[in-house]
Scaffold this motif. Structure first.
Motif, PDB file in Angstrom:
ATOM      1  N   TRP A 148       0.831  -1.211   0.000  1.00 41.49           N
ATOM      2  CA  TRP A 148       0.000   0.000   0.000  1.00 41.49           C
ATOM      3  C   TRP A 148       0.861   1.256   0.000  1.00 41.49           C
ATOM      4  O   TRP A 148       0.617   2.199  -0.754  1.00 41.49           O
ATOM      5  CB  TRP A 148      -0.921  -0.011   1.220  1.00 41.49           C
ATOM      6  N   ARG A 149       1.906   1.258   0.852  1.00 49.15           N
ATOM      7  CA  ARG A 149       2.779   2.427   0.938  1.00 49.15           C
ATOM      8  C   ARG A 149       3.558   2.614  -0.359  1.00 49.15           C
ATOM      9  O   ARG A 149       3.790   3.750  -0.797  1.00 49.15           O
ATOM     10  CB  ARG A 149       3.739   2.264   2.119  1.00 49.15           C
ATOM     11  N   ALA A 150       3.958   1.512  -0.988  1.00 54.83           N
ATOM     12  CA  ALA A 150       4.687   1.601  -2.251  1.00 54.83           C
ATOM     13  C   ALA A 150       3.833   2.274  -3.317  1.00 54.83           C
ATOM     14  O   ALA A 150       4.313   3.111  -4.085  1.00 54.83           O
ATOM     15  CB  ALA A 150       5.112   0.204  -2.709  1.00 54.83           C
ATOM     16  N   GLN A 151       2.564   1.907  -3.380  1.00 54.04           N
ATOM     17  CA  GLN A 151       1.667   2.517  -4.363  1.00 54.04           C
ATOM     18  C   GLN A 151       1.551   4.023  -4.141  1.00 54.04           C
ATOM     19  O   GLN A 151       1.527   4.801  -5.097  1.00 54.04           O
ATOM     20  CB  GLN A 151       0.288   1.854  -4.274  1.00 54.04           C
ATOM     21  N   GLU A 152       1.485   4.418  -2.879  1.00 57.31           N
ATOM     22  CA  GLU A 152       1.403   5.838  -2.569  1.00 57.31           C
ATOM     23  C   GLU A 152       2.690   6.569  -2.960  1.00 57.31           C
ATOM     24  O   GLU A 152       2.651   7.665  -3.532  1.00 57.31           O
ATOM     25  CB  GLU A 152       1.147   6.020  -1.067  1.00 57.31           C
ATOM     26  N   ARG A 153       3.820   5.959  -2.670  1.00 57.94           N
ATOM     27  CA  ARG A 153       5.094   6.627  -2.924  1.00 57.94           C
ATOM     28  C   ARG A 153       5.428   6.675  -4.412  1.00 57.94           C
ATOM     29  O   ARG A 153       6.113   7.590  -4.869  1.00 57.94           O
ATOM     30  CB  ARG A 153       6.213   5.927  -2.155  1.00 57.94           C
ATOM     31  N   ILE A 154       4.960   5.715  -5.177  1.00 60.53           N
ATOM     32  CA  ILE A 154       5.165   5.765  -6.622  1.00 60.53           C
ATOM     33  C   ILE A 154       4.479   7.007  -7.194  1.00 60.53           C
ATOM     34  O   ILE A 154       5.003   7.680  -8.084  1.00 60.53           O
ATOM     35  CB  ILE A 154       4.630   4.487  -7.297  1.00 60.53           C
ATOM     36  N   ALA A 155       3.304   7.311  -6.643  1.00 62.78           N
ATOM     37  CA  ALA A 155       2.546   8.455  -7.137  1.00 62.78           C
ATOM     38  C   ALA A 155       3.048   9.776  -6.578  1.00 62.78           C
ATOM     39  O   ALA A 155       2.983  10.807  -7.245  1.00 62.78           O
ATOM     40  CB  ALA A 155       1.066   8.280  -6.802  1.00 62.78           C
ATOM     41  N   THR A 156       3.554   9.757  -5.338  1.00 58.07           N
ATOM     42  CA  THR A 156       3.844  11.022  -4.668  1.00 58.07           C
ATOM     43  C   THR A 156       5.273  11.172  -4.169  1.00 58.07           C
ATOM     44  O   THR A 156       5.679  12.278  -3.819  1.00 58.07           O
ATOM     45  CB  THR A 156       2.913  11.206  -3.455  1.00 58.07           C
ATOM     46  N   GLY A 157       6.020  10.079  -4.102  1.00 63.09           N
ATOM     47  CA  GLY A 157       7.327  10.125  -3.454  1.00 63.09           C
ATOM     48  C   GLY A 157       8.387  10.885  -4.242  1.00 63.09           C
ATOM     49  O   GLY A 157       8.291  11.059  -5.454  1.00 63.09           O
ATOM     50  N   GLN A 158       9.400  11.329  -3.519  1.00 59.82           N
ATOM     51  CA  GLN A 158      10.539  11.997  -4.139  1.00 59.82           C
ATOM     52  C   GLN A 158      11.472  10.968  -4.779  1.00 59.82           C
ATOM     53  O   GLN A 158      11.626   9.857  -4.287  1.00 59.82           O
ATOM     54  CB  GLN A 158      11.314  12.792  -3.078  1.00 59.82           C
ATOM     55  N   ARG A 159      12.108  11.354  -5.863  1.00 66.73           N
ATOM     56  CA  ARG A 159      13.061  10.480  -6.520  1.00 66.73           C
ATOM     57  C   ARG A 159      14.418  10.552  -5.818  1.00 66.73           C
ATOM     58  O   ARG A 159      14.839  11.616  -5.393  1.00 66.73           O
ATOM     59  CB  ARG A 159      13.236  10.863  -7.996  1.00 66.73           C
ATOM     60  N   GLN A 160      15.073   9.398  -5.721  1.00 67.89           N
ATOM     61  CA  GLN A 160      16.400   9.318  -5.135  1.00 67.89           C
ATOM     62  C   GLN A 160      17.372   8.755  -6.178  1.00 67.89           C
ATOM     63  O   GLN A 160      16.966   8.040  -7.091  1.00 67.89           O
ATOM     64  CB  GLN A 160      16.381   8.410  -3.895  1.00 67.89           C
ATOM     65  N   PRO A 161      18.663   9.084  -6.057  1.00 65.32           N
ATOM     66  CA  PRO A 161      19.643   8.515  -6.992  1.00 65.32           C
ATOM     67  C   PRO A 161      19.625   6.991  -6.948  1.00 65.32           C
ATOM     68  O   PRO A 161      19.398   6.396  -5.893  1.00 65.32           O
ATOM     69  CB  PRO A 161      20.978   9.077  -6.477  1.00 65.32           C
ATOM     70  N   VAL A 162      19.853   6.377  -8.088  1.00 64.49           N
ATOM     71  CA  VAL A 162      19.819   4.917  -8.190  1.00 64.49           C
ATOM     72  C   VAL A 162      21.228   4.379  -8.426  1.00 64.49           C
ATOM     73  O   VAL A 162      21.952   4.886  -9.286  1.00 64.49           O
ATOM     74  CB  VAL A 162      18.893   4.469  -9.346  1.00 64.49           C
ATOM     75  N   ASN A 163      21.589   3.364  -7.664  1.00 66.89           N
ATOM     76  CA  ASN A 163      22.860   2.689  -7.874  1.00 66.89           C
ATOM     77  C   ASN A 163      22.783   1.897  -9.176  1.00 66.89           C
ATOM     78  O   ASN A 163      21.916   1.032  -9.345  1.00 66.89           O
ATOM     79  CB  ASN A 163      23.164   1.770  -6.690  1.00 66.89           C
ATOM     80  N   ALA A 164      23.683   2.181 -10.107  1.00 67.53           N
ATOM     81  CA  ALA A 164      23.617   1.564 -11.444  1.00 67.53           C
ATOM     82  C   ALA A 164      23.757   0.054 -11.373  1.00 67.53           C
ATOM     83  O   ALA A 164      23.054  -0.685 -12.080  1.00 67.53           O
ATOM     84  CB  ALA A 164      24.708   2.152 -12.336  1.00 67.53           C
ATOM     85  N   ALA A 165      24.650  -0.432 -10.524  1.00 71.13           N
ATOM     86  CA  ALA A 165      24.858  -1.881 -10.413  1.00 71.13           C
ATOM     87  C   ALA A 165      23.615  -2.562  -9.853  1.00 71.13           C
ATOM     88  O   ALA A 165      23.208  -3.636 -10.327  1.00 71.13           O
ATOM     89  CB  ALA A 165      26.075  -2.169  -9.536  1.00 71.13           C
ATOM     90  N   ALA A 166      23.000  -1.938  -8.842  1.00 72.05           N
ATOM     91  CA  ALA A 166      21.784  -2.506  -8.256  1.00 72.05           C
ATOM     92  C   ALA A 166      20.652  -2.518  -9.276  1.00 72.05           C
ATOM     93  O   ALA A 166      19.863  -3.473  -9.345  1.00 72.05           O
ATOM     94  CB  ALA A 166      21.387  -1.708  -7.019  1.00 72.05           C
TER      95      ALA A 166
END
Length: 232
Positions: A148-166
């Motif tokens: 449930w929280r993931a669905q909310e954060r996909i719509a509203t959450g801030q973007r964070q840098p992504v580790n390329a290898a991960a």
């Protein structure tokens, strides 16, 4: 505003759905469902409407392919996708890869490891919550909250840098699970990511608590020193 944004993005959404489903009618249905979800969403807090719509369309299209091909394991395990059709053209395969790549990146940008693990297993592979809790070693109610929280954060959450290898590791493992049914490796990867994240979070909290205790002790010690005790 909602309609104008959707109309502008619609050709790309239809292209994504068509390349995944290879059926005009099903692609139209997916785009229509994406519109309904966009219409119901709290659009005022969506950071990137095109990304939101693309992710929604990709997930809906993948769900349609899995619903048509899925099977229940005789052991009572989770629903798993069948091996996909490898006879598609290189261009179509590349487009599918690009769409999934963008979706996976968005999850990594917006969700914690526990959230994206629960979300992927539930939304992409339709795992029951009980099975998710077993794979990730979490409580069943906790996994429901994570999705449930993931669905909310996909719509509203801030973007964070992504580790390329991960990102590359999760994308490769996810595609292997979706295309060849190699879910064991995906489960192991997600479980390890969750365990590592929880361990790091726990260590951080312990360090924070220890630091707070030291500051409290220092303040208490200073209060106990009589006035003028440091004067010679």
């Amino acid at each position: 505003m909602a309609a104008s944004v959707f109309v502008t993005t619609r050709p790309r959404l239809f292209a994504i759905a068509l390349r995944i489903l290879e059926d005009v009618g099903e692609a139209e249905d997916v785009v229509q469902e994406a519109w309904l979800r966009w219409e119901r969403a709290d659009r005022s807090v969506v950071i990137s409407p095109p990304a939101f719509l693309a992710l929604t369309t990709t997930r809906l299209a993948i769900n349609v392919t899995q619903s048509a091909r899925r099977r229940r394991e005789t052991s009572g395990g989770p629903w798993l996708p069948e091996t996909v059709d490898h006879s598609v053209s290189p261009e179509t395969a590349a487009e599918r890869h690009e769409a999934v790549d963008a979706a996976v990146r968005l999850l990594l940008e917006k969700l914690t490891p526990t959230e994206w693990a629960a979300y992927l297993l539930r939304k992409a592979f339709e795992y029951p919550y009980r099975r998710i809790s077993e794979v990730l070693h979490l409580g069943e109610d906790q996994t429901r909250q994570l999705v449930w929280r993931a669905q909310e954060r996909i719509a509203t959450g801030q973007r964070q840098p992504v580790n390329a290898a991960a990102h590359r590791r999760l994308l490769r493992t996810f595609l292997a699970a979706a295309q060849a049914g190699d879910v064991a490796e995906l489960e192991e990867l997600l479980a390890a990511d969750v365990a590592r994240y929880r361990s790091d979070d726990c260590d951080s909290r312990v360090r924070c608590a220890a630091s707070c205790q030291r500051r409290t002790a220092d303040r208490s010690h200073r209060r106990r020193i009589p006035h003028g005790a440091h004067e010679s």
